[in-house]
Design an enzyme around this catalytic site. Structure first.
Site, PDB file in Angstrom:
ATOM      1  N   SER A 151       0.815  -1.158   0.160  1.00 29.68           N
ATOM      2  CA  SER A 151      -0.054  -0.132   0.033  1.00 29.68           C
ATOM      3  C   SER A 151       1.006   1.111   0.061  1.00 29.68           C
ATOM      4  O   SER A 151       1.908   1.310  -0.020  1.00 29.68           O
ATOM      5  CB  SER A 151      -0.828   0.193   1.377  1.00 29.68           C
ATOM      6  OG  SER A 151      -1.481   1.354   1.468  1.00 29.68           O
ATOM      7  N   TYR A 163      -3.361  -0.730   9.954  1.00 31.24           N
ATOM      8  CA  TYR A 163      -3.404  -0.976   8.563  1.00 31.24           C
ATOM      9  C   TYR A 163      -1.873  -0.521   8.066  1.00 31.24           C
ATOM     10  O   TYR A 163      -0.986  -1.130   7.379  1.00 31.24           O
ATOM     11  CB  TYR A 163      -4.296  -0.191   7.750  1.00 31.24           C
ATOM     12  CG  TYR A 163      -4.543  -0.475   6.316  1.00 31.24           C
ATOM     13  CD1 TYR A 163      -5.082  -1.612   5.845  1.00 31.24           C
ATOM     14  CD2 TYR A 163      -3.586   0.379   5.457  1.00 31.24           C
ATOM     15  CE1 TYR A 163      -5.047  -1.859   4.256  1.00 31.24           C
ATOM     16  CE2 TYR A 163      -3.918   0.250   3.957  1.00 31.24           C
ATOM     17  CZ  TYR A 163      -4.309  -0.913   3.526  1.00 31.24           C
ATOM     18  OH  TYR A 163      -4.595  -1.123   2.022  1.00 31.24           O
TER      19      TYR A 163
HETATM   20  P1  NAD Z   1     -11.927  -4.996  -1.174  1.00 27.63           P
HETATM   21  O1  NAD Z   1     -12.582  -4.784  -0.084  1.00 27.63           O
HETATM   22  O2  NAD Z   1     -12.932  -4.855  -2.610  1.00 27.63           O
HETATM   23  O3  NAD Z   1     -11.507  -6.439  -1.344  1.00 27.63           O
HETATM   24  C1  NAD Z   1     -10.870  -7.230  -0.329  1.00 27.63           C
HETATM   25  C2  NAD Z   1     -10.657  -8.771  -0.502  1.00 27.63           C
HETATM   26  O4  NAD Z   1     -10.423  -9.325   0.643  1.00 27.63           O
HETATM   27  C3  NAD Z   1     -12.104  -9.361  -0.755  1.00 27.63           C
HETATM   28  O5  NAD Z   1     -11.872 -10.242  -1.690  1.00 27.63           O
HETATM   29  C4  NAD Z   1     -12.443  -9.858   0.642  1.00 27.63           C
HETATM   30  O6  NAD Z   1     -13.377 -10.833   0.269  1.00 27.63           O
HETATM   31  C5  NAD Z   1     -10.928 -10.321   1.022  1.00 27.63           C
HETATM   32  N1  NAD Z   1     -11.188 -10.577   2.323  1.00 27.63           N
HETATM   33  C6  NAD Z   1     -11.604  -9.640   3.463  1.00 27.63           C
HETATM   34  N2  NAD Z   1     -11.295 -10.502   4.507  1.00 27.63           N
HETATM   35  C7  NAD Z   1     -11.014 -11.732   4.248  1.00 27.63           C
HETATM   36  C8  NAD Z   1     -11.009 -12.965   5.127  1.00 27.63           C
HETATM   37  N3  NAD Z   1     -11.108 -13.075   6.401  1.00 27.63           N
HETATM   38  N4  NAD Z   1     -10.573 -14.063   4.270  1.00 27.63           N
HETATM   39  C9  NAD Z   1     -10.311 -14.231   3.135  1.00 27.63           C
HETATM   40  N5  NAD Z   1     -10.541 -13.063   2.320  1.00 27.63           N
HETATM   41  C10 NAD Z   1     -10.809 -11.874   3.028  1.00 27.63           C
HETATM   42  O7  NAD Z   1     -10.704  -4.247  -1.469  1.00 27.63           O
HETATM   43  P2  NAD Z   1      -9.403  -4.133  -2.457  1.00 27.63           P
HETATM   44  O8  NAD Z   1      -9.117  -2.576  -2.667  1.00 27.63           O
HETATM   45  O9  NAD Z   1      -9.793  -4.825  -3.654  1.00 27.63           O
HETATM   46  O10 NAD Z   1      -8.055  -4.686  -1.456  1.00 27.63           O
HETATM   47  C11 NAD Z   1      -7.501  -5.446  -2.016  1.00 27.63           C
HETATM   48  C12 NAD Z   1      -6.129  -5.420  -1.309  1.00 27.63           C
HETATM   49  O11 NAD Z   1      -5.669  -4.159  -1.915  1.00 27.63           O
HETATM   50  C13 NAD Z   1      -6.029  -5.356   0.068  1.00 27.63           C
HETATM   51  O12 NAD Z   1      -4.874  -5.886   0.698  1.00 27.63           O
HETATM   52  C14 NAD Z   1      -5.903  -3.822   0.484  1.00 27.63           C
HETATM   53  O13 NAD Z   1      -5.349  -3.404   1.526  1.00 27.63           O
HETATM   54  C15 NAD Z   1      -4.929  -3.590  -0.970  1.00 27.63           C
HETATM   55  N6  NAD Z   1      -5.100  -2.062  -1.348  1.00 27.63           N
HETATM   56  C16 NAD Z   1      -6.117  -1.430  -1.806  1.00 27.63           C
HETATM   57  C17 NAD Z   1      -6.083  -0.041  -2.137  1.00 27.63           C
HETATM   58  C18 NAD Z   1      -6.975   0.682  -2.718  1.00 27.63           C
HETATM   59  O14 NAD Z   1      -7.068   1.892  -2.719  1.00 27.63           O
HETATM   60  N7  NAD Z   1      -8.388   0.105  -2.676  1.00 27.63           N
HETATM   61  C19 NAD Z   1      -4.779   0.565  -1.952  1.00 27.63           C
HETATM   62  C20 NAD Z   1      -3.792  -0.232  -1.516  1.00 27.63           C
HETATM   63  C21 NAD Z   1      -3.625  -1.489  -1.044  1.00 27.63           C
END
Ligand code: NAD
Length: 266
Positions: A158, A171
């Protein structure tokens, strides 16, 4: 006068196209939505069969992957504890006979002032975003060693692997840990042809950032600071994830690649 340029053949690359993932098997956690769904689709388009790990519903990812002509194995697991990690690798091997790529994507965020931050908000984020990420990487690497194949591990970091952020103590701790762990695992496993790298997405429009985008002031602050002038989309990770999963990145170890519309360059 003769040329001094000597062409050295790329002897380590067997495929004509070093980005081709034909015949490879990738595990993607959190493949049901958001960035995980986008990366599963991109890897399938590059040739991978996908083992998609979802906590509950697999969403439309199986259909989208199968529409590319690749296979999809639907694995249900709750990664809030490390209990399922060995079963995930076992299920992948049972489905497709091997694994080549692990994308450690599942993650959550909890927002609260540091003065009020609870132990539950600390543990929930650290357990999923850092602890399960490590133990799934360990289980995948054990399989790579058993296969004597090498392999690719791509952790999702991130901007808060590089910056402090605000109101997201667990986080920031977890994602900063992902950057460090990516380096450590690369150091330990590079000699076994296992590449461990990370992708650090910038501000991407997914469920994870819905609260930020709904807050008009935060939305404007963030948008005005992104040189590209827009939130990122799951598609923006397609090229980076295929690159890090492919032989094109065989000499890249322990790197965290920002895909952030220029955010960190400011
Ligand atoms: P999202 O909330 O759409 O997806 C999160 C995913 O994690 C989902 O598929 C969810 O089902 C899964 N998940 C959550 N808890 C879980 C559990 N207990 N067991 C199994 N799966 C679980 O969000 P996203 O933005 O697609 O996030 C994906 C990754 O990207 C994460 O690690 C997030 O921290 C990272 N990220 C996102 C952003 C952003 O701006 N969206 C930025 C940096 C990093």
């Amino acid at each position: 006068m003769g040329s001094d340029i000597v062409t050295i053949p790329a002897i380590h690359r067997s495929a004509a196209n070093p980005f081709d993932l034909g015949g490879k098997v990738a595990i993607v956690t959190g493949s049901n939505t958001g960035l995980g769904a986008g990366m599963a689709l991109a890897l399938a388009q590059a040739g991978c069969d996908i083992v998609g790990v979802s906590r509950a519903d697999a969403g439309d990812t199986p259909a989208r992957v199968e529409a590319t002509g690749r296979r999809f194995a639907d694995v249900r697991a709750d990664l809030s504890s490390t209990a399922p990690v060995e079963d995930i690798v076992r299920a992948a091997v049972e489905a497709f006979g091997r694994i080549d790529v692990l994308v450690n994507n599942a993650g959550i965020i909890r927002r609260q002032d540091a003065l009020e931050f609870t132990e539950d908000d600390w543990d929930a984020v650290m357990d999923l975003n850092l602890k399960s990420l490590f133990f799934l990487a360990q289980a995948a690497a054990r399989q790579f060693v058993k296969q004597q194949s090498g392999g690719k591990i791509i952790n999702i970091a991130s901007m808060l692997s590089f910056q402090g952020g605000i109101r997201v103590a667990s986080y920031t701790a977890a994602k900063s840990g992902v950057l460090g762990l990516t380096r450590l695992l690369a150091n330990e496993w590079a000699a076994q042809r296992i590449n461990v790298n990370a992708i650090a997405p910038g501000y991407m429009a997914t469920a994870n950032t819905a609260a930020l985008r709904e807050d008009a002031q935060r939305n404007d602050e963030i948008l005005s600071r992104i040189p590209a002038g827009r939130w990122g989309a799951p598609d923006d990770l397609a090229g980076p994830v295929v690159f890090l999963a492919s032989s094109a990145s065989d000499y890249i170890h322990g790197h965290t690649l920002a895909v952030d519309g220029g955010w960190l360059a400011r």
